[in-house]
Scaffold this active site. Structure first.
Site, mmCIF file in Angstrom:
data_model
loop_
_atom_site.group_PDB
_atom_site.id
_atom_site.type_symbol
_atom_site.label_atom_id
_atom_site.label_comp_id
_atom_site.label_asym_id
_atom_site.label_seq_id
_atom_site.Cartn_x
_atom_site.Cartn_y
_atom_site.Cartn_z
ATOM 1 C CE LYS A 58 -3.848 -2.403 2.140
ATOM 2 N NZ LYS A 58 -4.614 -2.794 3.329
ATOM 3 C CD GLN B 86 -3.599 -4.312 6.503
ATOM 4 O OE1 GLN B 86 -3.665 -3.295 5.824
ATOM 5 N NE2 GLN B 86 -4.084 -5.457 6.082
ATOM 6 C CG ASP C 160 -9.851 0.181 5.354
ATOM 7 O OD1 ASP C 160 -9.689 -0.410 4.278
ATOM 8 O OD2 ASP C 160 -9.058 0.126 6.302
HETATM 9 N N1 GUN Z 1 -7.150 -6.653 6.265
HETATM 10 C C1 GUN Z 1 -7.579 -7.416 5.225
HETATM 11 N N2 GUN Z 1 -8.249 -6.667 4.310
HETATM 12 C C2 GUN Z 1 -8.220 -5.394 4.787
HETATM 13 C C3 GUN Z 1 -8.742 -4.172 4.294
HETATM 14 O O1 GUN Z 1 -9.368 -4.090 3.222
HETATM 15 N N3 GUN Z 1 -8.504 -3.075 5.073
HETATM 16 C C4 GUN Z 1 -7.826 -3.146 6.262
HETATM 17 N N4 GUN Z 1 -7.672 -2.017 6.958
HETATM 18 N N5 GUN Z 1 -7.353 -4.277 6.744
HETATM 19 C C5 GUN Z 1 -7.533 -5.390 6.008
#
Ligand code: GUN
Length: 303
Positions: A57, A101, A124
């Site tokens: 990311k 995350q 998100d």
């Molecule tokens: N962990 C797995 N998928 C995601 C996501 O789309 N966003 C976040 N913040 N954590 C994750």
């Protein structure tokens, strides 16, 4: 999908690259005007998969010109410390998107943390304000994976109206928001899950099947209507023939002869999730600019 009908692959890697070009151009234009969107990524602990996701990311953000700020905290971080970091990021004018995350360590209340993120910075789309906004069809930040799947579906199917979409899985991250987005696109939507009766029969009704259950190759050819379009969100690591490999929730080789289009794993939905995180950071930037303009606009008198 490729114009050649023999090529049924829905290429998420290529589509994500196009989305990232769009984002890069928009970020470039903003930077010419002296502003730059910023994304803060928060990782608590040392979960191996999360570390890879966060690294990707941050890399992608840098590539498109978004300022990325990484906050890596030890697994023993107290909830109050994490909440104070989020409060600081909420107030920081250089931060337009905040991503915490998941999963978080067990001693931290995930819901409490996600609710602490400002809804305008919630790239998100996990804050209840945004979840509610999506359910009501308002323009809000929506979760990245389902948003990326919608882009793939629009490119693969064209018109979605009236199609029967079956979503396999009911997670907050993928299944539920996916169903809401499909409904907004005028699909007839069925959500099925581990307690549904006769899953194969329900799936066979699907013009569009979205698989998000995390069970390697659960969905075989006999679960699919001929000519269906399949979006496979599953990313499952398995050991096979003495080597480790990634497979989806759909048995790709078995499904391929029968479908009109299908995303591969890897190279399908995965790259779209990150591309839509970048798109959401731009949208968050725009929403915050809009909110600031509204604050500054004087109230017509008498107020
Ligand atoms: N962990 C797995 N998928 C995601 C996501 O789309 N966003 C976040 N913040 N954590 C994750």
């Amino acid at each position: 999908m490729n114009a050649l009908s023999s090529v049924k692959l829905i290429d998420g890697k290529a589509c994500a690259a196009r989305v990232l070009v769009e984002v890069r151009e928009q970020v470039h234009a903003l930077r010419e005007h002296g502003t730059q969107p910023g994304l803060a990524v928060v990782l608590v602990g040392t979960d191996a998969a999360s570390q890879v996701y966060v690294r990707n990311k941050v890399l992608r953000a840098n590539e498109v010109g978004i300022r990325s700020l990484e906050h890596r905290l030890p697994a023993a971080t107290r909830q109050t410390e994490l909440l104070s970091l989020i409060a600081r990021l909420n107030e920081d004018p250089q931060v337009h998107g905040i991503l915490v995350q998941l999963p978080l360590p067990a001693h931290i209340d995930e819901h409490r943390v996600l609710q602490a993120v400002s809804p305008l910075k919630d790239v998100d789309g996990f804050h209840s304000e945004n979840v509610g906004g999506l359910a009501q069809g308002r323009e809000v930040l929506t979760p990245c994976t389902p948003s990326g799947c919608m882009r793939l579906l629009r490119e693969a199917c064209g018109e979605l109206r009236g199609k029967h979409a079956v979503v396999v899985g009911r997670s907050n991250i993928v299944g539920k928001p996916m169903a809401a987005l499909l409904l907004q696109a005028d699909c007839t939507v069925t959500t099925v899950h581990s307690r549904s009766r006769d899953l194969p029969a329900l799936c066979r009704q699907a013009d569009i099947l979205v698989a998000a259950v995390g069970k390697p190759r659960l969905i075989g050819a006999d679960w699919l209507k001929p000519g269906a379009v399949v979006i496979d969100v599953g990313i499952n690591r398995i050991d096979e023939d003495g080597r480790s490999r990634l497979v989806g929730d759909v048995d790709f080789a078995a499904a391929l002869p029968q479908v009109a289009g299908i995303t591969p794993v890897p190279g399908g939905v995965g790259p779209m999730t990150i591309a839509y995180l970048m798109k959401n950071t731009l949208l968050a930037f725009a929403l915050q600019q809009q909110a600031t303009r509204q604050e500054r606009t004087p109230c017509p008198s008498p107020c």
